[in-house]
Write a protein that holds these residues in place. Structure first.
Motif, mmCIF file in Angstrom:
data_model
loop_
_atom_site.group_PDB
_atom_site.id
_atom_site.type_symbol
_atom_site.label_atom_id
_atom_site.label_comp_id
_atom_site.label_asym_id
_atom_site.label_seq_id
_atom_site.Cartn_x
_atom_site.Cartn_y
_atom_site.Cartn_z
ATOM 1 N N ASP A 1 0.824 -1.205 0.000
ATOM 2 C CA ASP A 1 0.000 0.000 0.000
ATOM 3 C C ASP A 1 0.861 1.259 0.000
ATOM 4 O O ASP A 1 0.545 2.250 -0.680
ATOM 5 C CB ASP A 1 -0.923 0.010 1.214
ATOM 6 N N ASP A 2 1.972 1.223 0.745
ATOM 7 C CA ASP A 2 2.889 2.361 0.743
ATOM 8 C C ASP A 2 3.519 2.556 -0.631
ATOM 9 O O ASP A 2 3.719 3.679 -1.099
ATOM 10 C CB ASP A 2 3.988 2.161 1.798
ATOM 11 N N LEU A 3 3.848 1.418 -1.280
ATOM 12 C CA LEU A 3 4.425 1.477 -2.626
ATOM 13 C C LEU A 3 3.431 2.096 -3.606
ATOM 14 O O LEU A 3 3.782 2.951 -4.423
ATOM 15 C CB LEU A 3 4.812 0.070 -3.084
ATOM 16 N N LYS A 4 2.163 1.660 -3.524
ATOM 17 C CA LYS A 4 1.130 2.194 -4.407
ATOM 18 C C LYS A 4 0.938 3.686 -4.174
ATOM 19 O O LYS A 4 0.770 4.462 -5.119
ATOM 20 C CB LYS A 4 -0.184 1.449 -4.180
ATOM 21 N N SER A 5 0.972 4.084 -2.915
ATOM 22 C CA SER A 5 0.810 5.509 -2.600
ATOM 23 C C SER A 5 1.959 6.336 -3.170
ATOM 24 O O SER A 5 1.769 7.442 -3.684
ATOM 25 C CB SER A 5 0.737 5.704 -1.083
ATOM 26 N N ALA A 6 3.174 5.776 -3.096
ATOM 27 C CA ALA A 6 4.344 6.495 -3.590
ATOM 28 C C ALA A 6 4.274 6.720 -5.093
ATOM 29 O O ALA A 6 4.773 7.720 -5.616
ATOM 30 C CB ALA A 6 5.615 5.729 -3.220
ATOM 31 N N TYR A 7 3.668 5.759 -5.820
ATOM 32 C CA TYR A 7 3.597 5.861 -7.277
ATOM 33 C C TYR A 7 2.247 6.391 -7.763
ATOM 34 O O TYR A 7 2.021 6.480 -8.969
ATOM 35 C CB TYR A 7 3.831 4.483 -7.909
ATOM 36 N N ALA A 8 1.343 6.741 -6.856
ATOM 37 C CA ALA A 8 -0.034 7.099 -7.238
ATOM 38 C C ALA A 8 -0.072 8.273 -8.212
ATOM 39 O O ALA A 8 -0.765 8.230 -9.235
ATOM 40 C CB ALA A 8 -0.856 7.420 -5.992
ATOM 41 N N ASP A 9 0.680 9.331 -7.906
ATOM 42 C CA ASP A 9 0.636 10.514 -8.775
ATOM 43 C C ASP A 9 1.180 10.223 -10.166
ATOM 44 O O ASP A 9 0.639 10.675 -11.176
ATOM 45 C CB ASP A 9 1.439 11.659 -8.134
#
Length: 327
Positions: free
Chosen positions: A68-76
């Motif tokens: 989830d942290d990885l997804k958040s980091a790449y979300a933008d």
């Protein structure tokens, strides 16, 4: 007995299809789901489970505590890639199958693919068409001078070398009727009857590419989309070329069914015929519909609109009933 009408998508070669009566006897085997939920809201859990180990490792390598942290980091970055030169729809677009003549400009790579894609992908040209244009297929100026009969023959011969290919010559009025609905409701589902197996549901999506003056419809099995989400691969693409729409009153359609997607050419032709009927192409060629045919056309239109808006009145049962009447 109702008379048989000539379809608006002229010269589309068709194979014998299962009759409406046979489809009716098979409907009891069809699994009915809330299709809108499957298409619009179900997360690609199977895909996440499949790559969980790799994503965990990716997160660890980059100093993130979880996927989830990885997804958040790449979300933008993912959101920016999807929006870049793309057409926004309520659900993720379906990526193309190998050798399919259309690219997906609003498909963004998942985090684990970004490094590899950046190293291997060629630079993209600004304003480049996402779909092969008509002048890349034929000499447009030469065929523009041909009478309709000869033009149709040339177009059919151009696509006669493989049973996997589809082609048609469509009156502009018929295409415009479809496009008008497609602009409002670019996604829908259609059934294909299978002997002894009931009806299989297929998901379709329209895309429009101004650079090549085309519109394209992508078909994929709903089960495939349910399992793989945005990474599901379409089995058939159908592209409409609008170059001759104004001066000749004709739209040239061409498409292809992939051999390894579990869909036979006759099933793809059935889907194209249903596409015509549900998106209003056939009705546009008649000055006035009688009571029963107008009622059926209105019901098909409602189903497309209900599906697109998430209206609870849409149901697979109603979809199958209308498909039976077409058959």
């Amino acid at each position: 007995m109702a008379s048989v009408r000539i379809p608006a998508l002229r010269h589309l070669a068709t194979y014998p299809l299962l009759s409406a009566a046979r489809l009716q006897t098979q409907r009891r085997w069809a699994q009915v789901h809330d299709v809108r939920f499957l298409v619009t809201k179900q997360p690609p859990q199977a895909l996440l489970d499949r790559y969980r180990e790799k994503l965990n490792q990716k997160a660890k390598d980059e100093g993130h505590g979880s996927i989830d942290d990885l997804k958040s980091a790449y979300a933008d970055k993912i959101d920016a890639e999807r929006k870049k030169d793309g057409i926004e729809y309520p659900i993720p677009t379906i990526p193309q199958a190998p050798e399919t003549p259309i690219s997906q400009p609003n498909r963004g790579p998942i985090p684990s693919q970004q490094t590899a894609n950046a190293a291997s992908a060629p630079p993209s040209a600004s304003g480049k068409a996402a779909v092969q244009s008509l002048d890349e297929i034929v000499d447009v100026e030469k065929i523009r001078e041909l009478p309709e009969k000869e033009l149709t023959a040339v177009w059919r011969l151009r696509h006669a070398n493989s049973p996997q290919k589809l082609c048609a010559v469509i009156p502009t009025s018929s295409y415009k009727a479809m496009e008008e609905m497609a602009r409002k409701s670019p996604q829908f589902v259609l059934p294909v009857p299978h002997e002894s197996q009931g009806a299989e549901i297929h998901f379709l999506q329209w895309t429009f590419d101004a650079a090549s003056n085309t519109s394209t419809v992508l078909f994929t099995q709903l089960a495939e989309f349910k399992t793989r989400g945005e990474f599901a691969q379409p089995h058939t693409t159908v592209t409409h070329h609008l170059d001759l729409a104004e001066d000749k009153g004709l739209v040239l359609m061409q498409g292809q069914t992939m051999e390894d997607r579990g869909v036979q050419p006759e099933h793809a032709k059935w889907l194209v015929m249903c596409l015509q009927r549900f998106y209003g192409a056939w009705e546009s060629t008649e000055a006035e519909l009688d009571g029963s045919r107008k009622e059926r056309a209105d019901e098909r239109k409602k189903l497309v609109e209900w599906f697109g808006s998430g209206d609870s009145r849409f149901s697979v049962e109603k979809l199958l009933e209308e498909a039976e009447r077409i058959g």
